[in-house]
Write a protein that holds these residues in place. Sequence first.
Motif, PDB file in Angstrom:
ATOM      1  N   SER A   1       0.808  -1.226   0.000  1.00 27.07           N
ATOM      2  CA  SER A   1       0.000   0.000   0.000  1.00 27.07           C
ATOM      3  C   SER A   1       0.836   1.269   0.000  1.00 27.07           C
ATOM      4  N   GLU A   2       2.138   1.151  -0.210  1.00 23.08           N
ATOM      5  CA  GLU A   2       3.011   2.327  -0.167  1.00 23.08           C
ATOM      6  C   GLU A   2       2.745   3.241  -1.357  1.00 23.08           C
ATOM      7  N   LYS A   3       2.725   4.542  -1.104  1.00 22.82           N
ATOM      8  CA  LYS A   3       2.557   5.517  -2.170  1.00 22.82           C
ATOM      9  C   LYS A   3       3.914   5.842  -2.770  1.00 22.82           C
ATOM     10  N   LEU A   4       4.040   5.676  -4.077  1.00 25.57           N
ATOM     11  CA  LEU A   4       5.300   5.949  -4.754  1.00 25.57           C
ATOM     12  C   LEU A   4       5.396   7.428  -5.121  1.00 25.57           C
ATOM     13  N   GLY A   5       6.622   7.903  -5.236  1.00 16.83           N
ATOM     14  CA  GLY A   5       6.832   9.298  -5.584  1.00 16.83           C
ATOM     15  C   GLY A   5       7.210  10.137  -4.372  1.00 16.83           C
ATOM     16  N   VAL A   6       7.293  11.444  -4.582  1.00 16.79           N
ATOM     17  CA  VAL A   6       7.690  12.381  -3.536  1.00 16.79           C
ATOM     18  C   VAL A   6       6.505  12.628  -2.604  1.00 16.79           C
ATOM     19  N   LEU A   7       6.760  12.558  -1.292  1.00 18.58           N
ATOM     20  CA  LEU A   7       5.726  12.801  -0.296  1.00 18.58           C
ATOM     21  C   LEU A   7       5.924  14.169   0.348  1.00 18.58           C
ATOM     22  N   ALA A   8       4.830  14.876   0.548  1.00 23.98           N
ATOM     23  CA  ALA A   8       4.884  16.152   1.265  1.00 23.98           C
ATOM     24  C   ALA A   8       5.139  15.883   2.746  1.00 23.98           C
ATOM     25  N   PRO A   9       5.698  16.853   3.473  1.00 25.46           N
ATOM     26  CA  PRO A   9       5.959  16.643   4.910  1.00 25.46           C
ATOM     27  C   PRO A   9       4.727  16.231   5.699  1.00 25.46           C
ATOM     28  N   ARG A  10       3.570  16.817   5.393  1.00 31.23           N
ATOM     29  CA  ARG A  10       2.348  16.466   6.114  1.00 31.23           C
ATOM     30  C   ARG A  10       1.913  15.040   5.768  1.00 31.23           C
ATOM     31  N   GLU A  11       2.145  14.592   4.528  1.00 27.94           N
ATOM     32  CA  GLU A  11       1.837  13.207   4.155  1.00 27.94           C
ATOM     33  C   GLU A  11       2.715  12.228   4.926  1.00 27.94           C
ATOM     34  N   LYS A  12       4.003  12.575   5.051  1.00 32.23           N
ATOM     35  CA  LYS A  12       4.916  11.713   5.803  1.00 32.23           C
ATOM     36  C   LYS A  12       4.499  11.635   7.271  1.00 32.23           C
ATOM     37  N   ALA A  13       4.131  12.792   7.853  1.00 31.00           N
ATOM     38  CA  ALA A  13       3.722  12.800   9.251  1.00 31.00           C
ATOM     39  C   ALA A  13       2.453  11.974   9.462  1.00 31.00           C
ATOM     40  N   ALA A  14       1.500  12.106   8.553  1.00 33.89           N
ATOM     41  CA  ALA A  14       0.261  11.333   8.662  1.00 33.89           C
ATOM     42  C   ALA A  14       0.537   9.838   8.501  1.00 33.89           C
ATOM     43  N   MET A  15       1.436   9.486   7.567  1.00 35.60           N
ATOM     44  CA  MET A  15       1.769   8.079   7.346  1.00 35.60           C
ATOM     45  C   MET A  15       2.438   7.480   8.584  1.00 35.60           C
ATOM     46  N   ASN A  16       3.375   8.214   9.177  1.00 38.71           N
ATOM     47  CA  ASN A  16       4.051   7.720  10.382  1.00 38.71           C
ATOM     48  C   ASN A  16       3.084   7.605  11.557  1.00 38.71           C
ATOM     49  N   TYR A  17       2.181   8.564  11.665  1.00 37.02           N
ATOM     50  CA  TYR A  17       1.186   8.531  12.749  1.00 37.02           C
ATOM     51  C   TYR A  17       0.269   7.312  12.605  1.00 37.02           C
ATOM     52  N   ASN A  18      -0.202   7.061  11.385  1.00 35.94           N
ATOM     53  CA  ASN A  18      -1.065   5.899  11.147  1.00 35.94           C
ATOM     54  C   ASN A  18      -0.329   4.587  11.397  1.00 35.94           C
TER      55      ASN A  18
END
Length: 426
Positions: A338-355
Amino acid sequence: VHSAYLELHYIPWVSNVCVTLTAVPRNYDPALHPFEVPREYTRALNATKLERVFAKPFLSSLDGHRDGVNCMAKHPKSLSTVLSGACDGEVKIWNLTKRQCIRTIQAHEGFVRGMCARFCGTSFFTVGDDKTVKQWKMESPEYGEEEEPIHTILGKTVYTGIDHHWKEAVFATCGHQVDIWDEQRTSPMCSLTWGFDSISSVKFNPIELCVNIFQVILNMRTNTLCWNPMEAFVFTAANEDYNLYTFDMRYLESPVTVHMDHVSAVLDVDYSPTGKEFVSASFDKSVRIFPVDKGHSREVYHTKRMQHVITVKWTSDNKYILCGSDEMNIRLWKANASEKLGVLAPREKAAMNYNQKLKEKFQYHPQIRRIAQHRHLPKSIFCQIKEQRIMREARRRKELNRRKHSKPGSVPFVSERKKHIVAVVK
């Protein structure tokens, strides 16, 4: 309770609005947040459901071979380059970025049994059914130059595997015996034999040069093995009895872990660069990803068209998995479905780590565990798993009855780890 608030400042004669995010200190006293656990549980449940919704691991298929893909090798210096050998003696070099073949070599007559790249990445070696070991340049020949190997060694028997030393100009082949070769010589420096059985795979340890020799005899044949890149004493063996065995070479009396999920012979195995997981290829037309310390797989990949999977590799950037199968295709998968490929925005990274942290926190709750572990399987694999479960339960019940009606101590308890070991010979 909000962890931050917005301050809007209006500046005259300026059309833009300045937005400032100011952190607010938070009191983590549980008495002040009575609904924190139910709220986080709901978020973890939603994150787990969304993970399964967006689990689409298949990326691409590399077409071009005219026979089944029998072996693959990774380039030690280039992430985008991979080599593959087929059952018709053809070797192809692929560019994964463009997802196309950049070079084709008719290397052998018959199967390409094994291949490996030199540690510097300037050349690679192949062995085949024609009893030869050939060294090839990694770069394509110049205009007008013929496609010929750098060196060719003619052996006495068929070679079934090859591996190159991690730092020196030495490689090893296996077949009727294990031969250690110097690149500048046409005869082996030394030959190792043990019994009369043929050897199907040979691998150099990443750091150990001289080790005591042991022989572990299992119930059925081991097809290949792979060393853990982070723990040099640990290796995993792929066996014909549908299982994989992770051993510590310092203590070979029993495996560290028995990995049991495949329903047919396991043909290949490869570790991730982190050493925490490995991927296996099986005759049951599926690819599975196992954590090193777990007995069951966390992921299973399959397609309707994919046939018996012969070889598998985990890329050096820990993001992709390559598998080669009987129907002449090389498939590219995501290591994390389920990983999203490509460049992630900082808020996307924070949400992914939180989840991710939420899923780890509530991973043992029944509903979240059921959703996270559920996988759709082909009907053939599903029926075989069910049948093997019934057979396992019958054997367990038979052993309990025999122990119940026998003299105390006459039927010993044998753990699952030691059940598959026949003997250890020094």
